[in-house]
Motif scaffolding. Structure first.
Motif, PDB file in Angstrom:
ATOM      1  N   PHE A  83       0.839  -1.196   0.000  1.00 24.69           N
ATOM      2  CA  PHE A  83       0.000   0.000   0.000  1.00 24.69           C
ATOM      3  C   PHE A  83       0.873   1.244   0.000  1.00 24.69           C
ATOM      4  N   ARG A  87      -3.248   5.187   2.718  1.00 25.72           N
ATOM      5  CA  ARG A  87      -3.787   3.822   2.739  1.00 25.72           C
ATOM      6  C   ARG A  87      -2.846   2.895   3.515  1.00 25.72           C
ATOM      7  N   GLN A  90      -3.133   3.665   7.239  1.00 23.13           N
ATOM      8  CA  GLN A  90      -4.396   3.153   7.762  1.00 23.13           C
ATOM      9  C   GLN A  90      -4.320   1.646   7.932  1.00 23.13           C
ATOM     10  N   TYR A  91      -3.758   0.971   6.933  1.00 21.76           N
ATOM     11  CA  TYR A  91      -3.606  -0.485   7.029  1.00 21.76           C
ATOM     12  C   TYR A  91      -2.797  -0.860   8.272  1.00 21.76           C
ATOM     13  N   PHE A  94      -4.643  -0.917  11.689  1.00 21.52           N
ATOM     14  CA  PHE A  94      -5.714  -1.874  11.972  1.00 21.52           C
ATOM     15  C   PHE A  94      -5.228  -3.016  12.860  1.00 21.52           C
ATOM     16  N   LEU A 192     -13.864  -2.921   9.089  1.00 19.42           N
ATOM     17  CA  LEU A 192     -13.358  -2.173   7.939  1.00 19.42           C
ATOM     18  C   LEU A 192     -14.398  -1.199   7.389  1.00 19.42           C
ATOM     19  N   GLU A 193     -15.660  -1.565   7.481  1.00 20.38           N
ATOM     20  CA  GLU A 193     -16.714  -0.633   7.074  1.00 20.38           C
ATOM     21  C   GLU A 193     -16.764   0.547   8.035  1.00 20.38           C
ATOM     22  N   ALA A 195     -14.348   1.711   9.810  1.00 17.57           N
ATOM     23  CA  ALA A 195     -13.132   2.517   9.681  1.00 17.57           C
ATOM     24  C   ALA A 195     -13.072   3.282   8.368  1.00 17.57           C
ATOM     25  N   TRP A 197     -12.648   1.919   5.362  1.00 19.69           N
ATOM     26  CA  TRP A 197     -11.774   1.282   4.366  1.00 19.69           C
ATOM     27  C   TRP A 197     -12.526   1.074   3.054  1.00 19.69           C
ATOM     28  N   LEU A 198     -13.738   0.536   3.168  1.00 19.41           N
ATOM     29  CA  LEU A 198     -14.639   0.379   2.023  1.00 19.41           C
ATOM     30  C   LEU A 198     -16.079   0.404   2.531  1.00 19.41           C
TER      31      LEU A 198
END
Length: 218
Positions: A83, A87, A90-91, A94, A192-193, A195, A197-198
């Motif tokens: 990444f 991004r 952020q990864y 987590f 992930l939702e 946060a 992320w997507l």
């Protein structure tokens, strides 16, 4: 055997409240009767040619968990380099596993030779036995949620680490390493939702009638 409306609603509640748990595990042991029910549900998954290719390795020793955690840390660092920019940061922020926090790990495997080389239903699509084992994972996950157990799937670890730690032969495929245990809480939305992320894809966008949509063929 008909399903009552109350039983139907309980199934949907379990599906929609299932979460991939990483950080909320309690140290409480899982009672044997509860674990037996969860594993029996996993064993009743559908399988191609009724070959039942799965096995379940239960991992509770600290030494084994530590080895797998070290494997995760290595694979996690490798993944972070894929990444860029925000991004990547952020990864790295987590929490993506609960290997040492969860009281139990379960490794789900697939023996592709269990019933011989020719399997009813696998002749045109040979990977069906792998898909069958994934169905066992989903059964396990939903049964665990119905028992108020959290489950987290650790995919950021190389198979060799799990294979060496658990003495799994090369002929056996590793499908999943799962962290299982009671948790402090189940969140309303996936990590992930939540946060950002997507977003969750709208179900209607995944449903097509008669053929693949023309607008998606480009």
């Amino acid at each position: 055997m008909n399903i009552s409306p109350e039983e139907r609603d309980a199934v949907y509640k379990t599906i929609f409240s299932r979460r991939d748990v990483r950080r909320e595990f309690k140290p409480n042991p899982i009672p044997h009767d509860v674990l037996d029910r969860v594993l029996l549900a996993a064993h009743h998954a559908p399988s191609v040619g009724f070959m039942q290719p799965w096995d379940f390795i239960l991992v509770s020793k600290r030494e084994s968990k530590t080895q797998i955690k070290q494997g995760f840390l290595q694979a996690h660092a490798e993944a972070a380099e894929l990444f860029e920019g925000e991004r990547k940061e952020q990864y790295k922020s987590f929490k993506l596993e609960g290997i040492e926090e969860a009281p139990l790990g379960i490794c789900v495997t697939c023996d592709r030779s269990r019933t011989g080389s020719i399997v009813l239903g696998r002749t045109a699509k040979p990977e069906m036995d792998l898909f069958s084992s994934v169905c066992a994972v989903q059964n396990l996950w939903l049964a665990a949620r119905a028992e108020n157990l959290g489950v987290g799937w650790v995919s950021i670890v190389h198979d060799k680490v799990i294979r060496d730690t658990l003495n799994i032969p090369e002929s056996i495929d590793i499908i999943a390493y799962l962290c299982v245990g009671y948790v402090e809480e189940f969140h309303d939305t996936p990590d992930l939702e939540r946060a950002g992320w997507l977003p969750r894809r709208d179900a209607s966008s995944a449903i097509h009638y008669e053929s693949w949509p023309e607008s998606s063929k480009e």
